[in-house]
Structure formats: C-alpha cells, structure tokens
Design a protein around this motif. Structure first.
Motif, PDB file in Angstrom:
ATOM      1  N   GLN A 210      33.842  53.808  45.010  1.00  0.00           N
ATOM      2  CA  GLN A 210      34.879  52.992  45.629  1.00  0.00           C
ATOM      3  C   GLN A 210      36.036  53.925  46.003  1.00  0.00           C
ATOM      4  OE1 GLN A 210      35.918  49.560  43.250  1.00  0.00           O
ATOM      5  NE2 GLN A 210      33.814  49.286  42.528  1.00  0.00           N
ATOM      6  N   GLN A 211      36.520  53.815  47.235  1.00  0.00           N
ATOM      7  CA  GLN A 211      37.562  54.715  47.731  1.00  0.00           C
ATOM      8  C   GLN A 211      38.664  53.915  48.406  1.00  0.00           C
ATOM      9  OE1 GLN A 211      34.326  56.550  49.961  1.00  0.00           O
ATOM     10  NE2 GLN A 211      35.089  58.562  49.326  1.00  0.00           N
ATOM     11  N   THR A 212      39.902  54.319  48.161  1.00  0.00           N
ATOM     12  CA  THR A 212      41.064  53.710  48.794  1.00  0.00           C
ATOM     13  C   THR A 212      41.915  54.805  49.421  1.00  0.00           C
ATOM     14  OG1 THR A 212      41.131  51.865  47.230  1.00  0.00           O
ATOM     15  CG2 THR A 212      43.161  52.354  48.406  1.00  0.00           C
TER      16      THR A 212
ATOM     17  N   LYS B 261      42.614  57.895  46.529  1.00  0.00           N
ATOM     18  CA  LYS B 261      42.106  57.299  45.298  1.00  0.00           C
ATOM     19  C   LYS B 261      40.603  57.069  45.442  1.00  0.00           C
ATOM     20  CE  LYS B 261      46.386  54.894  44.026  1.00  0.00           C
ATOM     21  NZ  LYS B 261      46.989  53.590  43.637  1.00  0.00           N
TER      22      LYS B 261
ATOM     23  N   LYS C 171      40.733  51.418  55.433  1.00  0.00           N
ATOM     24  CA  LYS C 171      41.654  51.534  54.294  1.00  0.00           C
ATOM     25  C   LYS C 171      40.903  51.669  52.976  1.00  0.00           C
ATOM     26  CE  LYS C 171      44.918  51.055  57.240  1.00  0.00           C
ATOM     27  NZ  LYS C 171      45.653  52.272  57.708  1.00  0.00           N
ATOM     28  N   THR C 172      39.722  51.066  52.901  1.00  0.00           N
ATOM     29  CA  THR C 172      38.891  51.188  51.707  1.00  0.00           C
ATOM     30  C   THR C 172      37.433  51.310  52.117  1.00  0.00           C
ATOM     31  OG1 THR C 172      38.424  48.832  51.380  1.00  0.00           O
ATOM     32  CG2 THR C 172      40.488  49.683  50.421  1.00  0.00           C
TER      33      THR C 172
ATOM     34  N   ILE D  89      39.580  46.203  46.584  1.00  0.00           N
ATOM     35  CA  ILE D  89      39.245  47.037  45.427  1.00  0.00           C
ATOM     36  C   ILE D  89      40.344  46.870  44.383  1.00  0.00           C
ATOM     37  CG2 ILE D  89      38.956  49.410  44.583  1.00  0.00           C
ATOM     38  CD1 ILE D  89      37.747  50.157  47.248  1.00  0.00           C
TER      39      ILE D  89
ATOM     40  N   ASN E 259      36.918  48.259  54.152  1.00  0.00           N
ATOM     41  CA  ASN E 259      38.092  47.388  53.979  1.00  0.00           C
ATOM     42  C   ASN E 259      37.831  46.205  53.046  1.00  0.00           C
ATOM     43  OD1 ASN E 259      39.713  48.988  55.719  1.00  0.00           O
ATOM     44  ND2 ASN E 259      38.722  48.025  57.484  1.00  0.00           N
TER      45      ASN E 259
ATOM     46  N   ASP F  61      42.800  48.016  41.946  1.00  0.00           N
ATOM     47  CA  ASP F  61      43.473  49.309  41.803  1.00  0.00           C
ATOM     48  C   ASP F  61      43.390  49.861  40.384  1.00  0.00           C
ATOM     49  OD1 ASP F  61      44.947  51.121  43.591  1.00  0.00           O
ATOM     50  OD2 ASP F  61      46.542  50.939  42.094  1.00  0.00           O
TER      51      ASP F  61
END
Length: 410
Positions: free
Chosen positions: A234-236, A240, A213-214, A396, A393, A398
């Motif tokens: 950082q990735q979501t 994002k 998920k992240t 992070i 995961n 937002d």
C-alpha cells in the motif's frame, strides 16, 4: 606492460576459491522481495549496524576490512555466482550448524589470498577503479578457463585480400564504371528526452500520473524454487508505503513513513536507519517507475539492444549519489521493459535486474502486472511478483505506516 600482463594472468586464479563467507553472516541489503523473504526467515543484524564496516559487526574479518556491513551478503552472493559454488565450499557446517568464523578449511584461506590479489590489481593496475573481480575470469566456473575453445567463430567475408593473396576482382578494361548507390543516411538516435516523453505518453500521460494519490497492489511472490508467498503493498504519495510478505514461518512487514522506516518479523520490531532505510525508501516509492526524470541527474542515450524478442532503446542513467542504472524501453510501444542497477563494491560490480511485463490499463494508467527480479544470488536467482489486483486512489488507513510497539520484555 609486462607487469600489467602478469597481473592480469594472476587474476585468472584470483578467485579460485573466492566464495568465502569470512564471517558469521546474518544480514542483507534490503533491495528486493527475495531479500525480504529471507529476512523473515532468519535473524538479521540490527539496523544500526548496517552502515558500519563489517569487521566491527562480524568475527574474524581479515581482508574485507572497510566493506560496509550492508554490502556483505551481496558480495558473498557475487562470489558464489562467480564461482558456481555455495557456502559450504569454504565454510564449516557441522550437522547443520554453520561456523562462518572458522578457518578450518584450506579453501577459505586460499580465498583470502586470491581476494588480496584482486584488491591489489585494481589498486595498482587500474588506479583504484574496480575493473576486475572474480567473475572476470571464472564466469560461473570453479576453475577459470584460460584456453580458447575451438573451433573459433569464422569471420564473415570482407572486401579485403582473398586467400592466397589474390586481389579483389577489378573492373575490366573498356568497361563503363557502374553507378554506385548513394549510402542511406543513418537516422539520428533518439535523445533521452525523446525516449522518456514517449514512455510517459505510453503509460497514460503526465496528467493521469499526477492524479495518482494512492496505490494498493495485491498478489504473490514466486521464488526460484517454486515457493509462492502472499504479498501486498500500500502506497500513499509522496513518501509513505507499507508492504507485507506472508510465509509459512510467519509474516514480515516493512514500512516507510516519511523520513522514518521500520520492520517487523518473527524476531521482533526494529527501526530502520542509514543505508537500510535509504534503500527501502527508494524501492517503495509510489512513482519509482512512473516519474523517472526526477530520479536521475545524468541521462544519455546508450544504444539499441534486445529484451526478449523486443527491440529496445537504452538509457544510461546516474544519480546524485553516483548510483548507476541502465533503462530499457520498447522501441515500438515506448514502455519500460527493464531496469538494471549496479552496486560497486571493493571486489566487483554487482548488478540487479528488474523486468516489467504484462502491462494493463488501470484507471487510465498502464501498469505492469508481472515484475521479475534477477539478482546475483545462487539461492534465489529469480523471483517474480505477480499482481492479481491493482487499485489507484483507494482509501488507505494512515495508521498502517506507523511503527508498531515493541513487545514488552518479560
């Protein structure tokens, strides 16, 4: 036929002075870490100008009319690499101050004529397809080499006539014919699905990938001249991402927040739009190198090749918007070793290569800890991302993806 031959002969001179930055160049396509680093160190044209024809953004454009502004720097780098030259070959630099619009150098005017020949040859001889460009003849040299280098490679001996006209040896009279071994069947090549399925299994399987998920990755970017720059991303899921490059001249941040994007550098904060936004969304995808099937509308087996000392299977891939790529997978392990993307411009096809190395297990998924980018950029042909820490995961904030407020105007 004679006309075609003459045109191709002319092309041997077509880029004799073709490294011409005809304009006051301040922008680049956002497709690599090297580009991001340079943008943190110099002003850029506004995001709204990226998709405009370059003659509407820059000064004194005479032959590259219609070229999208975002292709300008890649095209300049392509010509530089093709010629083995740098900006000052065609452009005026007075005590460190560039005057890209100036026509004072004859090399620049000659380059315009040569570019016209390239454009004309592709239009009239190749029906508008970009089949020839500066690199067709120059191959990194200022002057094209039109004379074969001697000695020529010696062909391997075959079963045909021998020197002097002697026929191959034949079976003597009265001799029994020798049994010939049955040719071994050539194994069928793997399909695109076979290769991709093996890759998914090699990195941990669909279930493990779907749990992501992240992702947070920290490390550094090493440029071709040895400069080391701090880097974090950082990735979501699903769309994002935030990244930051920290240089001696300051930090450069970029982010994608769904369908919007922004950039903050020492020159200020601005929103990304058009091609610049599309490229950033593509490059910062969390699953860009994990879920390959979803990215392409066309995939076919492209043969076998070598990546370093590794045997590799190649896939030729295409997207709905006609982007082309070649994907290289380790024939033994199934891991993705290399991606090469191709950008077609009016004067040539520009490649960009990404190599993936040092795969390690991260919570059940194998990820590369070294990513090497090779681009057609004489100033920084190779940059390397080396990650020291990768977490899946992890929480992070937002708010990282929200565009920061622009500084108040004094």
């Amino acid at each position: 036929m004679k006309l075609n031959i003459l045109r191709l002969l002319v092309i041997t001179l077509a880029c004799a002075s073709a490294f011409v930055v005809i304009i006051n160049v301040r922008a680049e396509k956002d497709s690599s870490s090297a580009t991001a680093i340079r943008q943190a160190q110099q002003p850029a044209v506004t995001a709204a100008q990226q998709d405009k024809p370059t003659e509407q953004v820059q000064k004194n454009i005479k032959v590259l009319t219609g070229l999208p502004q975002w292709q300008l720097i890649p095209v300049m780098n392509y010509m530089a690499a093709s010629m083995g030259r740098r900006c000052n070959y065609c452009h005026v630099n007075n005590n460190g101050q560039w005057d890209y619009a100036s026509d004072d150098k004859q090399e620049k005017n000659t380059a315009r004529e040569m570019i016209k020949l390239v454009l004309d040859t592709n239009k009239n001889t190749f029906k508008g397809n970009v089949e020839v460009g500066c690199y067709t003849c120059h191959r990194g040299r200022n002057q094209p080499n039109s004379i074969p280098a001697l000695p020529l490679p010696v062909p391997s001996p075959g079963a045909g006539p021998r020197p002097g006209g002697a026929a191959p040896a034949t079976q003597g009279a009265g001799q029994q014919p020798q049994a010939q071994a049955s040719p071994s069947a050539t194994p069928a090549p793997p399909t695109a699905d076979d290769i991709l399925n093996k890759y998914i299994a090699a990195i941990g399987g669909t279930a493990a990938i779907d749990k992501i998920k992240t992702r947070v990755m920290k490390g550094s970017v090493v440029t071709a001249n040895g400069q080391t720059i701090s880097y974090e991303i950082q990735q979501t899921a699903p769309n994002k991402a935030y990244e930051i490059f920290t240089t001696q001249r300051g930090a450069m941040e970029r982010a994608v927040n769904g369908e919007t994007g922004w950039e903050k550098n020492p020159q200020g904060v601005h929103e990304l739009v058009g091609t610049q936004l599309a490229d950033l969304k593509l490059s910062l995808q969390l699953f860009r190198n994990l879920k390959l099937k979803a990215q392409f509308t066309r995939l076919r087996f492209g043969g076998r090749d070598k990546v370093g000392d590794r045997d590799a299977y190649v896939l030729n891939a295409g997207t709905a918007d006609n982007r082309r790529e070649r994907l290289y997978f380790d024939a033994e392990t199934g891991l993705l070793l290399r991606r090469i993307s191709f950008t077609q411009t009016m004067i040539g096809v520009i490649p960009e290569q990404t190599d993936f190395e040092d795969y390690r297990d991260v919570e059940g998924v194998k990820l590369p800890f070294t990513i090497r980018l090779s681009s057609v950029d004489p100033g920084n042909p190779i940059s390397t991302r080396k990650f020291e820490d990768i977490k899946l995961n992890a929480p992070i904030d937002d708010s990282k993806f929200n565009m920061p407020p622009k500084p108040a105007t004094p």
